[in-house]
Each structure stands twice: as structure tokens, then as C-alpha cells.
Design a protein around this motif. Sequence first.
Motif, mmCIF file in Angstrom:
data_model
loop_
_atom_site.group_PDB
_atom_site.id
_atom_site.type_symbol
_atom_site.label_atom_id
_atom_site.label_comp_id
_atom_site.label_asym_id
_atom_site.label_seq_id
_atom_site.Cartn_x
_atom_site.Cartn_y
_atom_site.Cartn_z
ATOM 1 N N ILE A 1 -8.107 81.892 -16.307
ATOM 2 C CA ILE A 1 -7.228 82.661 -15.419
ATOM 3 C C ILE A 1 -6.509 81.724 -14.453
ATOM 4 C CG2 ILE A 1 -7.214 84.291 -13.472
ATOM 5 C CD1 ILE A 1 -9.263 85.962 -14.928
ATOM 6 N N THR A 15 -3.944 79.557 -16.225
ATOM 7 C CA THR A 15 -2.764 80.361 -16.562
ATOM 8 C C THR A 15 -1.910 80.611 -15.320
ATOM 9 O OG1 THR A 15 -4.082 81.419 -18.284
ATOM 10 C CG2 THR A 15 -2.014 82.496 -17.687
ATOM 11 N N SER A 16 -2.579 80.854 -14.177
ATOM 12 C CA SER A 16 -1.830 81.092 -12.946
ATOM 13 C C SER A 16 -1.084 79.827 -12.521
ATOM 14 C CB SER A 16 -2.764 81.563 -11.832
ATOM 15 O OG SER A 16 -3.479 80.475 -11.297
ATOM 16 N N CYS A 34 -3.106 87.039 -11.271
ATOM 17 C CA CYS A 34 -4.182 86.143 -11.724
ATOM 18 C C CYS A 34 -5.125 85.824 -10.567
ATOM 19 C CB CYS A 34 -3.603 84.844 -12.281
ATOM 20 S SG CYS A 34 -2.897 85.002 -13.925
#
Lengths: 101, 262
Positions: free
Chosen positions: B70, B73-74, B103
Motif C-alpha cells: 500500500i 503504491t502510494s 492509500c
Amino acid sequence: MSHDAGHHEEAHHEPVGYGQYFMTWFALVFLTAITVTAAGLHLGAISVLVALLIATVKASIVLWLFMHMKYEDATFHRLIAVMMVALAIFIGLTFTDTLFR
Amino acid sequence: MSTEAHSIALAHHKDYRGSKFAIWLFLITEVILFGGMFLLYSVYRSEHAADFHRGAEELNTLLGSINTIILLTSSLTMALAIAGTHHGNRKLALWMLAVTVLCACGFLVIKYFEWGAKIHHGIYPGSARLAAFPKGEILFFGLYFTMAGVHGIHVLVGAVLLTVMFFRVLGQPHAKLSFVAGHGLQHAEGARLAIIDEQGTPLWKGDKIDTTIQRIDVKTKYWPVKQRFKVEDFNQLENAGLYWHIVDIIWIFLFPLFYLIT
């Protein structure tokens, strides 16, 4: 900062394409998968070393590409170097104490 | 008045480089803050290796891995949001910022469930159950709650900061050219402002400019197109991005040290 001559130029590098960021993300996720897998192999004494090595590579990728250190000049590179050396001194000197008590 | 364009500098001047340097100085203090805690971790780990090993086995590796993905990805969406502003793509910048904030919230929600389960099992700082653990495990969980907690606060601050940035970008497109009396406006005296299309037909004509006119503003109420983009306009967003990436880097080290090294 005494870089007045190039003051208006320095920030205007060509915008980075989106593709490079996706590749960066992919590399980071791949390295995460490797570090999780490596932890499952129970490598014993070197497991800490492997985990820290992979984490350092991941952090460097974030620093270099996501945080645009690749495009910064020597002043910023030196700043990061000073930070690393300071951390190394803190950690190194402490262990010269705790390891030999 | 000649047809040559009088270029008048925009009123604002931002020290793009200076503000970036300042945010880096702040980020270094953040690294030193966590560096101190990592040092504490390393020293105690070297003294209580077996207890740290058992402590790490109690943590949920799956949730830790999900949170790592997460945050990574953020970091990607954060970089894409900034790239969006560089390419003059406002829509992308806004969407990517929104995903980044989502996120951050997702990370905190997972952390909530993770900590909730630990607290439910009686493992929290100062609990009776934890006090009965071996000394090394008490230290492990003490460090875990402190470091993950301080990191969590950073994620929360990041989420708030990026929400503010979202509304900054949303409220953006405004560029104003001002021709102020005494600074070039005298060249326009006696002239008339007009908007002329490709065929040379005036679409609009203004009143005659005389000495009573103190300022002529050209306001643009649209998202600056690529060639109008000035990187200085988004230095706050870029600095917030740098902060967000350092939060990610800290987690990159926290994750293996607490969840993986067993």
C-alpha cells in the motif's frame, strides 16, 4: 545558496515520463516479494544482513527516482552524504561501546 | 505604441530551490529521529536476539506485507501526481493525489486492526500479560509500538497534508499578469485593449486607457496549459511529496526489522 546565475534554469529539467515511475514501483514490489521470500527461507545469521541490504536498495531507489535525487545537483547529493555519514557515526560509535562492554 | 510585446514579470517570486533545500533539512531531522530508534533496536537486538526472534513471529507478516505494498503504491501515485502537474495534466494530478490519501487511510485502517488484535490479546505497553514475557520480548514490543506508532503519526500527518495539497491543486488555475502604473503602463496610455481572433476581427474592445487607469490585470481562470506551467507553482506539492516518500522509506526499514527477521 549562491547559484544565482542558473537560478531560473535549474528546476526546469524535462518532465519525467510516467513509465519510469511504474517501472520504479514494479522494482520496489519485486524487491518486497524477494525480502518476504528470503525471510521464509530461514537463512539464519545472514537473514538480518539480507533484509537490511534489500531495504537499503529499496530506500535508494525511492530516494533516487521518486524523490528526484537523480536530477538534483551536488549540493543536495552532499546533503544526503552528510546525513549518511552522521548516521554511520552514531550507529558505529554506539556499537564500539556496547559490543566491547 | 509599438506592436512589440512588453514582457512584465509576474508579481510573485518563489525560491523554489531554497524551499526544497529547507524541506530536505527537515527530512534529515526525521531520519535522525528514526535513526535513533533504529539504533536502540539494533543494540537491544544484539543483546536479546532470541527474544526478538520470538517477538517478530507474533506479528502478522501478511498484514505487514499488504501495508508495505500500500505504501509503495502510494509513493507511486504521489510521484505520478507531481509528474501530472509537470505535464500540465490537472485531472491526473488530482486523481493520483486522491488515491495517495486513500492509500494513507488504508494503511492506518490496517494498522488499527493489527493493533486492535494485539491489544485484544493483552499485548500493549504496560499490560500485565506483556510484563510476564521475557525481557527481550518486552523490549521488542515496546520498540514496535513506539516506532510503528511514531511512523503511524507521520502517515496521519501525511494524509492531512496531502488532503490540503489536493484542495490547493483543485483551487489552482489562476495566473494573473499585472501591468501596474509606473511599471510599463505608461506605454499603454492612449491605447485601447482589444481581443482579436485569427482573422483579425476584434471580438472585444475596451475603453481608452488614460491616466486614471492604475492597473491592467490579465487573469487566466483555466488550468495552465503545458507551456504556461511553472514548476514554482507546485513546490508545496513537491515538498509534501518528498515528505511522503521519506515516510515510505522509514517503513521500508521498519517492515523487515519487525515483521520478517525471525
